[in-house]
Design a protein around this motif. Structure first.
Motif, mmCIF file in Angstrom:
data_model
loop_
_atom_site.group_PDB
_atom_site.id
_atom_site.type_symbol
_atom_site.label_atom_id
_atom_site.label_comp_id
_atom_site.label_asym_id
_atom_site.label_seq_id
_atom_site.Cartn_x
_atom_site.Cartn_y
_atom_site.Cartn_z
ATOM 1 N N ASN A 502 0.826 -1.205 0.000
ATOM 2 C CA ASN A 502 0.000 0.000 0.000
ATOM 3 C C ASN A 502 0.863 1.259 0.000
ATOM 4 O OD1 ASN A 502 -2.536 1.508 0.315
ATOM 5 N ND2 ASN A 502 -1.815 1.905 2.387
ATOM 6 N N LEU A 503 1.909 1.260 0.805
ATOM 7 C CA LEU A 503 2.814 2.411 0.839
ATOM 8 C C LEU A 503 3.560 2.566 -0.486
ATOM 9 C CD1 LEU A 503 4.329 2.137 4.433
ATOM 10 C CD2 LEU A 503 2.873 3.966 3.553
ATOM 11 N N TYR A 504 3.930 1.436 -1.064
ATOM 12 C CA TYR A 504 4.693 1.497 -2.313
ATOM 13 C C TYR A 504 3.835 2.064 -3.448
ATOM 14 C CZ TYR A 504 7.396 -0.096 -6.334
ATOM 15 O OH TYR A 504 8.095 -0.151 -7.520
ATOM 16 N N HIS A 505 2.556 1.668 -3.472
ATOM 17 C CA HIS A 505 1.704 2.088 -4.589
ATOM 18 C C HIS A 505 0.946 3.387 -4.290
ATOM 19 C CE1 HIS A 505 2.371 -1.488 -7.049
ATOM 20 N NE2 HIS A 505 2.218 -2.232 -5.961
ATOM 21 N N ASN A 506 0.374 3.500 -3.089
ATOM 22 C CA ASN A 506 -0.473 4.653 -2.778
ATOM 23 C C ASN A 506 0.232 5.749 -1.992
ATOM 24 O OD1 ASN A 506 -2.693 3.329 -3.998
ATOM 25 N ND2 ASN A 506 -3.110 2.207 -2.102
ATOM 26 N N LYS A 507 1.294 5.384 -1.303
ATOM 27 C CA LYS A 507 2.135 6.353 -0.572
ATOM 28 C C LYS A 507 1.355 7.142 0.479
ATOM 29 C CE LYS A 507 5.360 6.803 -4.416
ATOM 30 N NZ LYS A 507 4.778 5.683 -5.162
ATOM 31 N N VAL A 508 0.375 6.501 1.120
ATOM 32 C CA VAL A 508 -0.389 7.144 2.195
ATOM 33 C C VAL A 508 -0.676 6.119 3.295
ATOM 34 C CG1 VAL A 508 -1.509 8.856 0.704
ATOM 35 C CG2 VAL A 508 -2.617 6.638 1.106
ATOM 36 N N LEU A 509 -0.945 6.649 4.492
ATOM 37 C CA LEU A 509 -1.401 5.839 5.615
ATOM 38 C C LEU A 509 -2.592 6.538 6.258
ATOM 39 C CD1 LEU A 509 1.803 4.642 7.548
ATOM 40 C CD2 LEU A 509 0.143 3.206 6.363
ATOM 41 N N HIS A 510 -3.485 5.747 6.861
ATOM 42 C CA HIS A 510 -4.595 6.338 7.580
ATOM 43 C C HIS A 510 -4.126 6.901 8.925
ATOM 44 C CE1 HIS A 510 -6.881 4.024 4.599
ATOM 45 N NE2 HIS A 510 -7.932 4.783 4.910
ATOM 46 N N GLN A 511 -4.954 7.802 9.476
ATOM 47 C CA GLN A 511 -4.594 8.403 10.768
ATOM 48 C C GLN A 511 -4.502 7.342 11.860
ATOM 49 O OE1 GLN A 511 -3.621 11.326 11.451
ATOM 50 N NE2 GLN A 511 -4.255 12.609 9.731
ATOM 51 N N ARG A 512 -5.360 6.323 11.756
ATOM 52 C CA ARG A 512 -5.329 5.247 12.741
ATOM 53 C C ARG A 512 -5.095 3.929 12.014
ATOM 54 N NH1 ARG A 512 -10.204 3.995 16.982
ATOM 55 N NH2 ARG A 512 -11.213 3.356 15.040
ATOM 56 N N VAL A 513 -4.027 3.243 12.381
ATOM 57 C CA VAL A 513 -3.638 1.992 11.732
ATOM 58 C C VAL A 513 -3.696 0.867 12.769
ATOM 59 C CG1 VAL A 513 -1.857 0.760 10.464
ATOM 60 C CG2 VAL A 513 -2.146 3.222 10.126
ATOM 61 N N VAL A 514 -4.420 -0.192 12.431
ATOM 62 C CA VAL A 514 -4.568 -1.328 13.339
ATOM 63 C C VAL A 514 -3.916 -2.553 12.705
ATOM 64 C CG1 VAL A 514 -6.198 -2.875 14.482
ATOM 65 C CG2 VAL A 514 -6.704 -0.431 14.315
ATOM 66 N N ARG A 543 -1.976 -2.339 18.016
ATOM 67 C CA ARG A 543 -1.868 -3.770 17.756
ATOM 68 C C ARG A 543 -3.014 -4.465 18.487
ATOM 69 N NH1 ARG A 543 4.051 -5.640 17.837
ATOM 70 N NH2 ARG A 543 3.950 -4.755 19.947
ATOM 71 N N VAL A 544 -3.794 -5.262 17.747
ATOM 72 C CA VAL A 544 -4.951 -5.940 18.319
ATOM 73 C C VAL A 544 -4.767 -7.450 18.161
ATOM 74 C CG1 VAL A 544 -7.444 -6.317 18.161
ATOM 75 C CG2 VAL A 544 -6.516 -4.018 17.858
ATOM 76 N N TYR A 545 -4.882 -8.137 19.276
ATOM 77 C CA TYR A 545 -4.807 -9.598 19.278
ATOM 78 C C TYR A 545 -6.230 -10.151 19.431
ATOM 79 C CZ TYR A 545 0.144 -8.815 20.360
ATOM 80 O OH TYR A 545 1.459 -8.409 20.346
ATOM 81 N N VAL A 546 -6.614 -11.031 18.519
ATOM 82 C CA VAL A 546 -7.933 -11.676 18.571
ATOM 83 C C VAL A 546 -7.708 -13.174 18.738
ATOM 84 C CG1 VAL A 546 -10.105 -12.108 17.366
ATOM 85 C CG2 VAL A 546 -8.967 -9.904 17.110
ATOM 86 N N ARG A 547 -8.394 -13.755 19.725
ATOM 87 C CA ARG A 547 -8.241 -15.175 20.029
ATOM 88 C C ARG A 547 -9.565 -15.902 19.775
ATOM 89 N NH1 ARG A 547 -7.452 -15.520 25.819
ATOM 90 N NH2 ARG A 547 -6.698 -17.659 25.504
ATOM 91 N N TYR A 548 -9.450 -17.071 19.128
ATOM 92 C CA TYR A 548 -10.604 -17.940 18.898
ATOM 93 C C TYR A 548 -10.284 -19.341 19.388
ATOM 94 C CZ TYR A 548 -12.632 -14.390 15.792
ATOM 95 O OH TYR A 548 -13.167 -13.227 15.283
ATOM 96 N N GLY A 549 -11.319 -20.071 19.817
ATOM 97 C CA GLY A 549 -11.190 -21.494 20.056
ATOM 98 C C GLY A 549 -11.465 -22.244 18.771
ATOM 99 N N PHE A 550 -11.121 -23.538 18.745
ATOM 100 C CA PHE A 550 -11.276 -24.258 17.476
ATOM 101 C C PHE A 550 -12.733 -24.580 17.146
ATOM 102 C CE2 PHE A 550 -9.971 -27.591 20.609
ATOM 103 C CZ PHE A 550 -11.120 -28.361 20.609
ATOM 104 N N SER A 551 -13.667 -24.261 18.044
ATOM 105 C CA SER A 551 -15.084 -24.441 17.731
ATOM 106 C C SER A 551 -15.824 -23.104 17.650
ATOM 107 C CB SER A 551 -15.757 -25.328 18.795
ATOM 108 O OG SER A 551 -15.247 -26.638 18.745
#
Length: 633
Positions: A502-514, A543-551
């Motif tokens: 995205n940086l290589y092609h669009n050369k922009v970042l959003h104000q908030r990056v997750v 940085r957001v960590y999301v955890r799931y169980g296998f079910s």
């Protein structure tokens, strides 16, 4: 509340849950009387019908049910639950927690578990074919003129059964328990009617008759074990479905109702054969005291076998979902058929593949007797794998001493191996089918797991450390625009390839990056209050960590809503998801790969046909930006 009142309140709930369990858990083992005794005395290796042989077989059936089902699964292995869930995948996850185990041992345990899970798909094909076909064959007992219609009626029932799967089982699940209760009551009543006529068969409960039969007729007894095992097929389902009903409900339903009524029917068939050896053509349907009851019994048996088939089909859907979450299977479309029960799912691709395989099996084998040769070997091999994995659990996690754990292993493995070896001789007669099917599924699952690991390693080699990236943009980075961008990343410490593109092609970042990292734990479910963890970084990064169980259902928008409690609210219409879409390219023949060439071809095909990340994680398609790249593997 007093203890007495608590017990009074708990008893109705336990009874209701035990009744519901009958409609799912005991379908397979509950329909075994349709074909077990017929196969023992009239199958490919028929035994002579005399008093000693019949009593010996009835004794073997009783002690097979007692040792394998009652002792092994109900009293021992069902204690090895993974946060309440059972089944071979849950047992494998427990075994892989072995402390201080070498990577080679962990790989072997993982391979055992995957192969056992793969064999279940063979069972999911054979069980509907065997059960429904054996029930419809009751039409031949009504009149031989109906014999030409057995196969068409069987195929028709199976097509309707599989076509109904997309609607889910919630609408009819309430009928399963009472219907199966009526089925078991019928089994017991028919058995009792014939036992009264020939009560001497009751002595078969004495293990002496089994031992005498084994030692006096060793060759005959060995062949008989290959058919006796049909009486315990479905025993593993008690453990697999534990998460839906609980250990206590299954235990009480088994000991208080299913086991005694089931065995009473076997005793009745034995009594009938001693009184009339010609009844071996269909000993179950010949139990009825009057011919007018034949058609209602055929209808009831067909309904019971449909319920048994439903249970194993649902099990195949659940196993596929768990395999996806644990990284052994490519993403496949999953539909949730209930608003209240997350375990009720429908997997279209698996459903139609199973239907095609089941119809091919019915048309190929053409009779339940021929199918009996294919039935049993996959079940006994799975049961032996369960015993080995349970041995690891009781020693490593339950801290059993070596002598005690080895005694557990030896006792049950001897029984499992006796049944398995007796079924090996049936490989050429049809037993090859579930083994070939299981091996094919095993190769698919293991290839996907290996390919994903190598792909992840390759992507990490090309990634940039996150700390260095944040430091570089702090000194003067790209232009920032309004809104929130979410980048999925396999490594929380690296910069996602999609962001670099995205940086290589669009050369922009959003104000908030997750930077969103999804992790699947080896437990069935993760509660919502432990689902997400937010970590604030510099420069508007999180940085957001999301955890799931296998079910668990993988629903990222729903998980991101939970971030508001940790100071990171999301407005979905102002959020863009940037996803990397890699195209796997095989290395040239002149370059050496860490995967065999055939595995490269197979993995590439699976990778290209996997469900999109957007659909799998339930991300709104109009909020997704995909950035493609090629990766050599």
């Amino acid at each position: 509340m007093s203890t007495e009142n608590a017990e009074q309140g708990e008893s109705p709930r336990l009874a209701a849950t035990a009744l519901a369990a009958m409609g799912v858990v005991f379908g397979d083992i509950g329909t075994s009387p349709l074909y077990t005794m017929k196969e023992v005395f009239g199958g490919h290796h028929p035994l002579p019908i005399d008093t000693d042989t019949v009593l010996g077989i009835l004794s073997l059936v009783f002690w097979a049910l007692t040792i394998t089902v009652s002792l092994k699964y109900v009293l021992f292995i069902m204690r090895a639950d993974n946060k309440g869930e059972g089944g071979i995948m849950a047992l494998t996850a427990l075994a892989l927690r072995t402390a201080n185990a070498s990577p080679r041992i962990l790989w072997a345990l993982s391979a055992l578990g995957i192969f056992g899970a793969a064999l279940f798909y063979g069972d999911a094909v054979i069980t509907p074919a065997m059960s429904v076909l054996s029930a419809v064959e009751g039409l031949e007992v009504v009149t031989p003129l109906l014999k030409p219609y057995v196969l068409p009626v069987t195929v028709g029932i199976l097509v309707v059964l599989f076509a109904f799967q997309r609607h889910g089982t919630a609408a009819v699940a309430a009928l399963f328990g009472p219907l199966m209760m009526f089925w078991f009551a019928t089994l017991g009543a028919l058995g009792l009617w014939n036992v009264i006529e020939h009560p001497s068969v009751l002595v078969a409960i004495n293990p002496w008759y089994a031992l005498v039969f084994i030692f006096d007729h060793q060759g005959m007894a060995f062949l008989a074990l290959g058919s006796v095992v049909l009486a315990i097929t479905g025993g593993e389902a008690l453990y697999a479905d534990m998460g839906h009903f609980g250990r206590r409900s299954i235990k009480w339903a088994w000991f208080a109702c299913v086991f005694p009524l089931l065995y009473l029917n076997y005793l009745g068939q034995g009594a009938l054969l001693l009184a009339d050896p010609t009844a071996i053509s269909s000993p179950f349907f010949r139990l009825v005291p009057h011919p007018v009851l034949l058609i209602p019994l055929v209808v009831l048996a067909t309904m019971a076998t449909v319920i048994a088939s439903q249970a194993v089909i649902s099990g195949a859907f659940s196993l596929t979902s768990q395999a996806m979450q644990l990284g052994y299977c490519p993403r496949i479309q999953i539909k949730f058929t209930s608003l209240h029960e997350k375990g009720q799912i429908y997997v279209p691709n698996i459903n139609w593949l199973l239907l095609l395989a089941v119809i091919a099996v019915v048309l190929g084998f053409r009779s339940s007797s021929n199918l009996a040769a294919a039935y049993g070997i996959a079940v006994t091999l799975t049961m032996m794998i369960d015993t080995i994995l349970a041995f690891v659990v009781v020693h490593a996690l339950w801290n059993w001493s070596w002598p005690r754990a080895v005694l557990f292993l030896v006792f049950f493995v001897v029984v499992d191996f006796a049944f398995f070896s007796a079924n090996v001789i049936k490989i050429l007669d049809g037993g090859w089918f579930p083994l070939v099917l299981g091996l094919a599924v095993f190769l698919l699952l293991s290839t996907w797991k290996l390919g994903r690991r190598l792909l992840s390693e390759r992507l990490q080699q090309d990634s940039m450390p996150l700390d260095a990236f944040l430091a570089s943009i702090a000194t003067g980075g790209p232009q920032r625009v309004d809104g929130t961008s979410v980048f999925l990343t396999a490594s929380p410490d690296g910069v996602p390839r999609a962001m670099l593109h995205n940086l290589y092609h669009n050369k922009v970042l959003h104000q908030r990056v997750v930077l969103l990292h999804v992790d699947t734990e080896d437990v069935p479910h993760i509660p919502d209050d432990e689902r997400v963890r937010v970590e604030a970084l510099s420069g508007g990064f999180h940085r957001v960590y999301v955890r799931y169980g296998f079910s668990d259902e993988s629903n990222l928008p729903r998980a991101l809503e939970l971030c508001a409690e940790q100071g990171l609210p999301f407005e979905m219409m102002e959020t863009s998801f940037f996803l990397g879409r890699e195209t796997v390219v095989r290395l040239p023949l002149t370059q050496r790969s860490r995967m065999a060439r055939w595995r490269q071809v197979l993995f590439t095909w699976m990778f290209r046909n996997a469900e999109s990340v957007t659909a799998y994680f339930r991300i709104p398609p109009n909020r997704v930006v995909e950035l493609g790249s090629q990766v050599e593997l």
